[in-house]
Design an enzyme around this catalytic site. Structure first.
Site, PDB file in Angstrom:
ATOM      1  N   GLY A  93      38.806  45.943  39.756  1.00  0.00           N
ATOM      2  CA  GLY A  93      39.215  46.953  40.728  1.00  0.00           C
ATOM      3  C   GLY A  93      38.371  48.212  40.852  1.00  0.00           C
ATOM      4  O   GLY A  93      38.558  48.943  41.822  1.00  0.00           O
ATOM      5  N   GLY A 113      35.041  48.599  41.365  1.00  0.00           N
ATOM      6  CA  GLY A 113      33.736  48.479  42.032  1.00  0.00           C
ATOM      7  C   GLY A 113      33.623  49.268  43.334  1.00  0.00           C
ATOM      8  O   GLY A 113      34.619  49.499  44.020  1.00  0.00           O
ATOM      9  N   CYS A 148      34.622  47.217  46.260  1.00  0.00           N
ATOM     10  CA  CYS A 148      35.834  46.471  45.916  1.00  0.00           C
ATOM     11  C   CYS A 148      37.005  46.900  46.806  1.00  0.00           C
ATOM     12  O   CYS A 148      37.207  48.094  47.018  1.00  0.00           O
ATOM     13  CB  CYS A 148      36.142  46.766  44.460  1.00  0.00           C
ATOM     14  SG  CYS A 148      37.754  46.280  43.913  1.00  0.00           S
ATOM     15  N   THR A 155      40.036  45.324  46.011  1.00  0.00           N
ATOM     16  CA  THR A 155      41.125  44.708  45.241  1.00  0.00           C
ATOM     17  C   THR A 155      42.334  45.630  45.146  1.00  0.00           C
ATOM     18  O   THR A 155      43.479  45.203  45.289  1.00  0.00           O
ATOM     19  CB  THR A 155      40.629  44.337  43.821  1.00  0.00           C
ATOM     20  OG1 THR A 155      39.597  43.363  43.970  1.00  0.00           O
ATOM     21  CG2 THR A 155      41.726  43.773  42.952  1.00  0.00           C
ATOM     22  N   MET A 212      30.788  40.620  46.466  1.00  0.00           N
ATOM     23  CA  MET A 212      30.729  39.154  46.383  1.00  0.00           C
ATOM     24  C   MET A 212      32.027  38.501  46.834  1.00  0.00           C
ATOM     25  O   MET A 212      32.106  37.288  46.968  1.00  0.00           O
ATOM     26  CB  MET A 212      30.357  38.703  44.960  1.00  0.00           C
ATOM     27  CG  MET A 212      28.891  38.947  44.629  1.00  0.00           C
ATOM     28  SD  MET A 212      27.740  38.385  45.905  1.00  0.00           S
ATOM     29  CE  MET A 212      27.929  36.599  45.786  1.00  0.00           C
ATOM     30  N   GLY A 217      36.547  42.317  49.128  1.00  0.00           N
ATOM     31  CA  GLY A 217      35.330  43.126  49.047  1.00  0.00           C
ATOM     32  C   GLY A 217      34.886  43.570  50.421  1.00  0.00           C
ATOM     33  O   GLY A 217      35.327  43.034  51.441  1.00  0.00           O
TER      34      GLY A 217
HETATM   35  N1  LIG Z   1      35.659  42.942  39.155  1.00  0.00           N
HETATM   36  C1  LIG Z   1      36.489  42.878  40.179  1.00  0.00           C
HETATM   37  O1  LIG Z   1      37.423  43.677  40.334  1.00  0.00           O
HETATM   38  C2  LIG Z   1      36.308  41.806  41.192  1.00  0.00           C
HETATM   39  C3  LIG Z   1      35.104  41.175  41.308  1.00  0.00           C
HETATM   40  N2  LIG Z   1      34.892  40.254  42.303  1.00  0.00           N
HETATM   41  C4  LIG Z   1      33.563  39.624  42.384  1.00  0.00           C
HETATM   42  O2  LIG Z   1      33.463  38.828  43.528  1.00  0.00           O
HETATM   43  C5  LIG Z   1      33.257  37.442  43.163  1.00  0.00           C
HETATM   44  C6  LIG Z   1      33.918  36.569  44.165  1.00  0.00           C
HETATM   45  O3  LIG Z   1      35.305  36.829  44.160  1.00  0.00           O
HETATM   46  P1  LIG Z   1      36.362  35.970  45.009  1.00  0.00           P
HETATM   47  O4  LIG Z   1      35.594  35.037  45.874  1.00  0.00           O
HETATM   48  O5  LIG Z   1      37.305  36.903  45.666  1.00  0.00           O
HETATM   49  O6  LIG Z   1      37.265  35.224  43.992  1.00  0.00           O
HETATM   50  P2  LIG Z   1      37.068  34.299  42.731  1.00  0.00           P
HETATM   51  O7  LIG Z   1      36.111  34.847  41.774  1.00  0.00           O
HETATM   52  O8  LIG Z   1      38.440  34.081  42.225  1.00  0.00           O
HETATM   53  O9  LIG Z   1      36.539  32.940  43.332  1.00  0.00           O
HETATM   54  C7  LIG Z   1      35.177  32.663  43.405  1.00  0.00           C
HETATM   55  C8  LIG Z   1      34.963  31.194  43.173  1.00  0.00           C
HETATM   56  O10 LIG Z   1      35.418  30.847  41.848  1.00  0.00           O
HETATM   57  C9  LIG Z   1      36.344  29.773  41.927  1.00  0.00           C
HETATM   58  N3  LIG Z   1      37.372  30.010  40.925  1.00  0.00           N
HETATM   59  C10 LIG Z   1      38.131  31.121  40.770  1.00  0.00           C
HETATM   60  N4  LIG Z   1      38.981  30.974  39.738  1.00  0.00           N
HETATM   61  C11 LIG Z   1      38.761  29.745  39.243  1.00  0.00           C
HETATM   62  C12 LIG Z   1      39.321  29.002  38.172  1.00  0.00           C
HETATM   63  N5  LIG Z   1      40.279  29.517  37.405  1.00  0.00           N
HETATM   64  N6  LIG Z   1      38.862  27.757  37.967  1.00  0.00           N
HETATM   65  C13 LIG Z   1      37.890  27.223  38.731  1.00  0.00           C
HETATM   66  N7  LIG Z   1      37.313  27.875  39.771  1.00  0.00           N
HETATM   67  C14 LIG Z   1      37.744  29.117  40.016  1.00  0.00           C
HETATM   68  C15 LIG Z   1      36.910  29.789  43.332  1.00  0.00           C
HETATM   69  O11 LIG Z   1      37.253  28.491  43.691  1.00  0.00           O
HETATM   70  P3  LIG Z   1      38.076  28.126  45.007  1.00  0.00           P
HETATM   71  O12 LIG Z   1      37.200  28.400  46.178  1.00  0.00           O
HETATM   72  O13 LIG Z   1      38.403  26.716  44.841  1.00  0.00           O
HETATM   73  O14 LIG Z   1      39.285  29.038  45.008  1.00  0.00           O
HETATM   74  C16 LIG Z   1      35.744  30.306  44.162  1.00  0.00           C
HETATM   75  O15 LIG Z   1      34.878  29.256  44.526  1.00  0.00           O
HETATM   76  C17 LIG Z   1      33.775  37.363  41.732  1.00  0.00           C
HETATM   77  O16 LIG Z   1      33.233  36.295  41.037  1.00  0.00           O
HETATM   78  C18 LIG Z   1      33.371  38.718  41.189  1.00  0.00           C
HETATM   79  O17 LIG Z   1      32.001  38.679  40.867  1.00  0.00           O
HETATM   80  C19 LIG Z   1      35.887  39.952  43.184  1.00  0.00           C
HETATM   81  C20 LIG Z   1      37.094  40.575  43.144  1.00  0.00           C
HETATM   82  C21 LIG Z   1      37.448  41.488  42.075  1.00  0.00           C
HETATM   83  N1  LIG Z   2      36.866  43.680  43.991  1.00  0.00           N
HETATM   84  C1  LIG Z   2      35.569  43.386  44.148  1.00  0.00           C
HETATM   85  N2  LIG Z   2      34.720  43.690  43.143  1.00  0.00           N
HETATM   86  C2  LIG Z   2      33.452  43.340  43.337  1.00  0.00           C
HETATM   87  C3  LIG Z   2      32.978  42.730  44.496  1.00  0.00           C
HETATM   88  N3  LIG Z   2      31.659  42.491  44.385  1.00  0.00           N
HETATM   89  C4  LIG Z   2      31.319  42.946  43.174  1.00  0.00           C
HETATM   90  N4  LIG Z   2      32.397  43.457  42.551  1.00  0.00           N
HETATM   91  C5  LIG Z   2      32.481  44.062  41.223  1.00  0.00           C
HETATM   92  O1  LIG Z   2      31.947  45.375  41.285  1.00  0.00           O
HETATM   93  C6  LIG Z   2      30.989  45.529  40.230  1.00  0.00           C
HETATM   94  C7  LIG Z   2      29.962  46.585  40.572  1.00  0.00           C
HETATM   95  O2  LIG Z   2      30.621  47.819  40.735  1.00  0.00           O
HETATM   96  P1  LIG Z   2      29.860  49.146  41.253  1.00  0.00           P
HETATM   97  O3  LIG Z   2      30.912  50.202  41.262  1.00  0.00           O
HETATM   98  O4  LIG Z   2      28.789  49.421  40.223  1.00  0.00           O
HETATM   99  O5  LIG Z   2      29.282  48.858  42.585  1.00  0.00           O
HETATM  100  C8  LIG Z   2      30.407  44.126  40.087  1.00  0.00           C
HETATM  101  O6  LIG Z   2      29.718  43.926  38.879  1.00  0.00           O
HETATM  102  C9  LIG Z   2      31.646  43.272  40.221  1.00  0.00           C
HETATM  103  O7  LIG Z   2      32.404  43.165  39.045  1.00  0.00           O
HETATM  104  C10 LIG Z   2      33.915  42.447  45.524  1.00  0.00           C
HETATM  105  O8  LIG Z   2      33.596  41.915  46.603  1.00  0.00           O
HETATM  106  N5  LIG Z   2      35.195  42.801  45.307  1.00  0.00           N
END
Ligand SMILES: NC(=O)C1=CN([C@@H]2O[C@H](COP(=O)(O)OP(=O)(O)OC[C@H]3O[C@@H](n4cnc5c(N)ncnc54)[C@H](OP(=O)(O)O)[C@@H]3O)[C@@H](O)[C@H]2O)C=CC1
Ligand SMILES: Nc1nc2c(ncn2[C@@H]2O[C@H](COP(=O)(O)O)[C@@H](O)[C@H]2O)c(=O)[nH]1
Length: 225
Positions: free
Chosen positions: A66, A68, A71, A73, A171, A192
């Site tokens: 949350g 980022g 982000c 989220t 992402m 995102g």
């Molecule tokens: N740090 C943060 O707060 C956040 C970071 N992000 C970043 O954005 C990226 C993409 O996020 P987002 O696309 O929303 O969601 P996810 O990361 O949940 O999904 C990304 C991919 O991973 C697969 N996946 C997720 N969970 C599982 C599991 N338990 N087992 C197998 N496959 C799984 C999904 O499959 P399927 O398509 O089948 O669902 C999808 O293809 C993340 O990887 C992260 O880097 C995103 C949101 C929050």
């Molecule tokens: N909720 C989301 N978090 C995301 C997404 N893409 C990347 N990230 C996360 O943010 C950090 C980077 O944070 P920053 O404040 O330095 O920019 C990255 O490493 C991921 O964990 C997204 O689409 N949604």
């Protein structure tokens, strides 16, 4: 970079929310298949889940859901951590206590597991935030927004009214899903956004600033904690 630090191959298991049994099983399966690789897993935000992923075989836990800069989220889920630093300190205390306990109990054990590390991921907007992450006990600090907009950064360069910008997208943004997965799947929601970051030249200057501030602040913060 990890190859240089650990001298081993690394694999990163990165999902938006690491709180699922399926994810823990995936970490176990990768550990079984690659006994000597460095495994990074996340993201999680609690000591308990950090411990669980280390026990499942991960070496480095990515911490932060949350915070980022691209982000959404918090807005999408209505769940947020109020203060990244407070949370991180709490996280580190649990984590370090666990490591100490492990060290005492299993001092002679060479079993892979709790010799873990933490990546503080997301939320840094200035060099001092990076220092706070290290000062609170993180082994690595991951940056997105602070490194965006540079010559070396990915993303298209855009010119508007004589000013240069670079595109930077999360992402989980619809931009990323369109580009890498053919669009936002019907059963999913984007968490995102896509932003334009003013062009900031070469990244070396930004890195230098971060290193200088960390050299100054990290020893002081470590003493405080
Ligand atoms: N740090 C943060 O707060 C956040 C970071 N992000 C970043 O954005 C990226 C993409 O996020 P987002 O696309 O929303 O969601 P996810 O990361 O949940 O999904 C990304 C991919 O991973 C697969 N996946 C997720 N969970 C599982 C599991 N338990 N087992 C197998 N496959 C799984 C999904 O499959 P399927 O398509 O089948 O669902 C999808 O293809 C993340 O990887 C992260 O880097 C995103 C949101 C929050
Ligand atoms: N909720 C989301 N978090 C995301 C997404 N893409 C990347 N990230 C996360 O943010 C950090 C980077 O944070 P920053 O404040 O330095 O920019 C990255 O490493 C991921 O964990 C997204 O689409 N949604």
């Amino acid at each position: 970079m990890l190859m240089a630090i650990f001298g081993k191959h690394a694999v990163c298991l990165d999902v938006a929310n690491g709180y699922s049994e399926h994810f823990v099983d995936a970490v176990k399966a990768v550990r079984a298949a690659h006994p000597t690789h460095t495994i990074i897993a996340g993201n999680v935000v609690t000591g308990e889940m950090t411990e669980e992923l280390i026990l499942a075989g991960a070496d480095i836990i990515k911490v932060g859901i949350g915070p980022g800069s691209v982000c959404t989220t918090r807005r999408q889920t209505g769940v947020a951590i109020l203060n990244f630093l407070l949370y991180l300190i709490a996280q580190m205390l649990v984590f370090l206590r666990y490591l100490t306990a492990y060290d005492l109990k299993f001092k002679t054990s060479s079993a892979h597991g709790l010799n873990g590390h933490v990546i503080a991921d997301g939320g840094c907007v200035c060099p001092g935030d990076v220092a706070k992450g290290f000062g609170a006990g993180a082994d690595f600090v991951m940056l997105g927004g602070m490194l965006a907009g540079h010559e070396e950064s990915g993303g298209e360069t855009i010119e508007e009214n004589g000013k240069l910008f670079k595109q930077f997208y999360g992402m989980s943004s619809s931009t990323a899903m369109k580009r890498h997965a053919g669009g936002v799947a019907e059963y999913r929601a984007s968490e995102g956004k896509t932003v334009k970051v003013p062009y900031r030249g070469e990244v070396a200057g930004t890195i230098r600033e971060i290193l200088e501030v960390c050299d100054l602040l990290v020893p002081m913060l470590e003493q405080e904690n």
